[in-house]
Design a protein around this motif. Structure first.
Motif, PDB file in Angstrom:
ATOM      1  N   SER A 148      15.677  -7.445  -2.157  1.00  0.00           N
ATOM      2  CA  SER A 148      14.392  -7.467  -1.472  1.00  0.00           C
ATOM      3  C   SER A 148      14.600  -7.181   0.005  1.00  0.00           C
ATOM      4  CB  SER A 148      13.759  -8.837  -1.675  1.00  0.00           C
ATOM      5  OG  SER A 148      13.261  -9.306  -0.451  1.00  0.00           O
ATOM      6  N   PRO A 149      13.792  -6.306   0.579  1.00  0.00           N
ATOM      7  CA  PRO A 149      13.981  -5.985   2.004  1.00  0.00           C
ATOM      8  C   PRO A 149      13.766  -7.209   2.887  1.00  0.00           C
ATOM      9  CG  PRO A 149      11.951  -5.025   1.168  1.00  0.00           C
ATOM     10  CD  PRO A 149      12.673  -5.592  -0.014  1.00  0.00           C
ATOM     11  N   HIS A 150      12.937  -8.144   2.424  1.00  0.00           N
ATOM     12  CA  HIS A 150      12.666  -9.314   3.255  1.00  0.00           C
ATOM     13  C   HIS A 150      13.886 -10.199   3.376  1.00  0.00           C
ATOM     14  CE1 HIS A 150       8.694  -7.883   3.093  1.00  0.00           C
ATOM     15  NE2 HIS A 150       8.673  -7.979   1.786  1.00  0.00           N
ATOM     16  N   LYS A 151      14.612 -10.323   2.253  1.00  0.00           N
ATOM     17  CA  LYS A 151      15.819 -11.136   2.262  1.00  0.00           C
ATOM     18  C   LYS A 151      16.827 -10.564   3.256  1.00  0.00           C
ATOM     19  CE  LYS A 151      17.064 -12.891  -2.071  1.00  0.00           C
ATOM     20  NZ  LYS A 151      17.714 -12.357  -3.206  1.00  0.00           N
ATOM     21  N   MET A 152      16.975  -9.251   3.201  1.00  0.00           N
ATOM     22  CA  MET A 152      17.912  -8.592   4.106  1.00  0.00           C
ATOM     23  C   MET A 152      17.488  -8.835   5.552  1.00  0.00           C
ATOM     24  SD  MET A 152      20.421  -6.757   2.850  1.00  0.00           S
ATOM     25  CE  MET A 152      20.992  -6.080   1.315  1.00  0.00           C
ATOM     26  N   LYS A 153      16.169  -8.800   5.781  1.00  0.00           N
ATOM     27  CA  LYS A 153      15.675  -8.938   7.144  1.00  0.00           C
ATOM     28  C   LYS A 153      15.966 -10.334   7.686  1.00  0.00           C
ATOM     29  CE  LYS A 153      11.874  -5.852   7.959  1.00  0.00           C
ATOM     30  NZ  LYS A 153      10.495  -5.775   7.533  1.00  0.00           N
ATOM     31  N   SER A 209       7.973  -4.963 -14.280  1.00  0.00           N
ATOM     32  CA  SER A 209       6.677  -4.367 -14.614  1.00  0.00           C
ATOM     33  C   SER A 209       6.901  -2.955 -15.132  1.00  0.00           C
ATOM     34  CB  SER A 209       5.801  -4.313 -13.361  1.00  0.00           C
ATOM     35  OG  SER A 209       6.448  -3.500 -12.385  1.00  0.00           O
ATOM     36  N   ASP A 210       5.854  -2.378 -15.717  1.00  0.00           N
ATOM     37  CA  ASP A 210       5.934  -0.978 -16.152  1.00  0.00           C
ATOM     38  C   ASP A 210       6.245  -0.079 -14.962  1.00  0.00           C
ATOM     39  OD1 ASP A 210       5.387  -1.771 -18.678  1.00  0.00           O
ATOM     40  OD2 ASP A 210       3.268  -1.172 -18.654  1.00  0.00           O
ATOM     41  N   LEU A 211       5.640  -0.424 -13.825  1.00  0.00           N
ATOM     42  CA  LEU A 211       5.858   0.368 -12.619  1.00  0.00           C
ATOM     43  C   LEU A 211       7.337   0.352 -12.233  1.00  0.00           C
ATOM     44  CD1 LEU A 211       4.698   1.990 -10.263  1.00  0.00           C
ATOM     45  CD2 LEU A 211       4.343  -0.174  -9.057  1.00  0.00           C
ATOM     46  N   GLU A 212       7.949  -0.825 -12.288  1.00  0.00           N
ATOM     47  CA  GLU A 212       9.361  -0.921 -11.912  1.00  0.00           C
ATOM     48  C   GLU A 212      10.234  -0.166 -12.910  1.00  0.00           C
ATOM     49  OE1 GLU A 212      10.781  -4.871 -10.887  1.00  0.00           O
ATOM     50  OE2 GLU A 212      12.047  -3.877  -9.393  1.00  0.00           O
ATOM     51  N   LYS A 222       8.668   2.406  -2.079  1.00  0.00           N
ATOM     52  CA  LYS A 222       7.375   1.881  -1.611  1.00  0.00           C
ATOM     53  C   LYS A 222       6.546   1.324  -2.756  1.00  0.00           C
ATOM     54  CE  LYS A 222       7.296   2.816   2.836  1.00  0.00           C
ATOM     55  NZ  LYS A 222       7.992   4.061   3.204  1.00  0.00           N
ATOM     56  N   ARG A 223       6.775   1.841  -3.976  1.00  0.00           N
ATOM     57  CA  ARG A 223       5.939   1.425  -5.099  1.00  0.00           C
ATOM     58  C   ARG A 223       6.126  -0.056  -5.418  1.00  0.00           C
ATOM     59  NH1 ARG A 223       7.701   6.151  -9.143  1.00  0.00           N
ATOM     60  NH2 ARG A 223       9.620   5.858  -7.946  1.00  0.00           N
ATOM     61  N   THR A 224       7.388  -0.530  -5.332  1.00  0.00           N
ATOM     62  CA  THR A 224       7.646  -1.943  -5.639  1.00  0.00           C
ATOM     63  C   THR A 224       8.022  -2.734  -4.386  1.00  0.00           C
ATOM     64  OG1 THR A 224       9.923  -1.339  -6.116  1.00  0.00           O
ATOM     65  CG2 THR A 224       8.435  -1.504  -7.997  1.00  0.00           C
ATOM     66  N   ASN A 225       8.206  -1.996  -3.263  1.00  0.00           N
ATOM     67  CA  ASN A 225       8.644  -2.617  -2.013  1.00  0.00           C
ATOM     68  C   ASN A 225       9.991  -3.331  -2.169  1.00  0.00           C
ATOM     69  OD1 ASN A 225       8.282  -3.009   0.733  1.00  0.00           O
ATOM     70  ND2 ASN A 225       7.504  -5.095   0.435  1.00  0.00           N
ATOM     71  N   LYS A 226      10.883  -2.703  -2.946  1.00  0.00           N
ATOM     72  CA  LYS A 226      12.228  -3.251  -3.108  1.00  0.00           C
ATOM     73  C   LYS A 226      13.252  -2.157  -2.835  1.00  0.00           C
ATOM     74  CE  LYS A 226      11.143  -6.649  -6.672  1.00  0.00           C
ATOM     75  NZ  LYS A 226      11.100  -6.721  -8.141  1.00  0.00           N
ATOM     76  N   CYS A 227      14.463  -2.588  -2.542  1.00  0.00           N
ATOM     77  CA  CYS A 227      15.534  -1.643  -2.271  1.00  0.00           C
ATOM     78  C   CYS A 227      16.385  -1.467  -3.528  1.00  0.00           C
ATOM     79  CB  CYS A 227      16.415  -2.157  -1.148  1.00  0.00           C
ATOM     80  SG  CYS A 227      15.527  -2.448   0.389  1.00  0.00           S
ATOM     81  N   TYR A 228      16.774  -0.224  -3.785  1.00  0.00           N
ATOM     82  CA  TYR A 228      17.569   0.068  -4.973  1.00  0.00           C
ATOM     83  C   TYR A 228      18.755   0.953  -4.621  1.00  0.00           C
ATOM     84  CZ  TYR A 228      13.252  -1.293  -7.359  1.00  0.00           C
ATOM     85  OH  TYR A 228      12.144  -1.957  -7.779  1.00  0.00           O
TER      86      TYR A 228
END
Ligand SMILES: *[C@@H]1O[C@H](CO)[C@@H](O)[C@H](O)[C@H]1NC(C)=O
Ligand SMILES: *[C@@H]1O[C@H](CO)[C@@H](O)[C@H](O)[C@H]1NC(C)=O
Ligand SMILES: *[C@@H]1O[C@H](CO)[C@@H](O)[C@H](O)[C@H]1NC(C)=O
Length: 259
Positions: free
Chosen positions: A4-9, A211-214, A177-183
């Motif tokens: 999660s980008p927030h965790k990194m931040k 989710s289906d999106l992920e 941007k779709r899930t707001n996560k880093c991969y």
């Protein structure tokens, strides 16, 4: 693998510039401590590991298994050992795994050039099988079997400016941007245990489809890596994600225990 980008931040809370990509002088990873004496980074790992695992874990973190290559680094390593394990030995990066008797630090410095002394009655190459070197708080070395387990120190030489994105210092992570996560897609094949370790070392975890999106995000990511991007002879049409049977056949749950 995702994070999660927030965790990194929050890990980089001292450098809160609000750009998506920014430079910080002297930032490495938040679990490493900066030594102003050596102007480099150290991390003490108290959980003992064998040499193979210790080397790999440091490498996966963008660091190297520490060796006392200079008097200053040796002093810092001794201070770190004394802080927690005064009488104890830790693994160093000095080894002779390629050729018995030819000891070198992982960075390539031969043992004869290192500012170190041997402990009493060492080296003894017990059982003709001691190819790894430990260090204790007195600054003395001993040869040990690489299969034994010891705590160790990971070391990162300061490399000036480090580019830090929302996804941390590893440029292979990208923010979707779709899930707001880093991969990040790893092209080096590893078994489940090693894959888990590689992600953890990067401050992330094996990707979990929430989710289906992920699922679409991960499929798209996988789709960008053709067979030619992966070296070696293995099945390239599947990748590990964060599901495991936890030792119970077919009862698959996520690595965080959820169905
Ligand atoms: C570490 O502790 C040992 C005693 O256990 C002591 O002889 C040595 O000077 C200490 N080294 C440092 C760098 O603190
Ligand atoms: C080191 O430990 C790992 C488990 O963490 C094991 O899989 C591996 O075989 C060990 N390697 C050696 C050389 O002992
Ligand atoms: C995973 O791979 C590592 C190194 O390649 C090996 O030491 C370990 O035994 C393997 N673990 C399993 C469960 O196969």
């Amino acid at each position: 693998m995702q994070t999660s980008p927030h965790k990194m931040k929050s890990c980089l809370k001292y450098f809160t510039l609000l750009f998506s990509l920014y430079f910080t002088e002297g930032a490495f990873r938040c679990d490493y401590k900066y030594s102003s004496k050596t102007k480099t980074w150290f991390k003490f790992v108290s959980l003992p590991a064998n040499f193979t695992d210790a080397r790999l874990r440091c490498a996966l973190e963008g660091a190297v298994l520490a060796s006392p290559t200079t008097p200053e680094i040796l002093a810092e390593m001794r201070t770190i050992i004394n802080r927690s394990y005064p009488e104890y030995e830790i693994f160093t990066g000095i080894h002779a795994i390629f050729s018995p008797g030819d000891f070198n630090a992982i960075e390539g410095t031969p043992l004869s050039k290192l500012p170190v002394t041997w402990a009493k009655n060492e080296p003894d190459n017990k059982g003709n099988n001691e190819r790894c070197i430990t260090l204790n708080g007195n600054g003395d070395l001993a040869d040990r079997r690489c299969e034994e387990t010891r705590p160790y120190i990971c070391y990162h030489a300061e490399s000036g400016q480090t580019e830090v994105s929302q996804c941390g210092i590893d440029p292979e992570y990208y923010l979707d941007k779709r899930t707001n996560k880093c991969y990040k897609f790893h092209t080096v094949p590893r078994n489940f245990s090693r894959a888990f370790m590689a992600c953890a070392a990067e401050g992330a975890h094996l990707a979990i489809i929430n989710s289906d999106l992920e699922a679409t995000v991960l499929r798209d990511l996988f789709g960008r890596y053709g067979d030619h991007t992966m070296q070696g002879n293995f099945r390239k049409d599947y990748a590990f994600i964060g599901f495991h049977d936890w030792g119970e056949l077919w009862d698959f749950r996520t690595i965080h225990g959820k169905l």
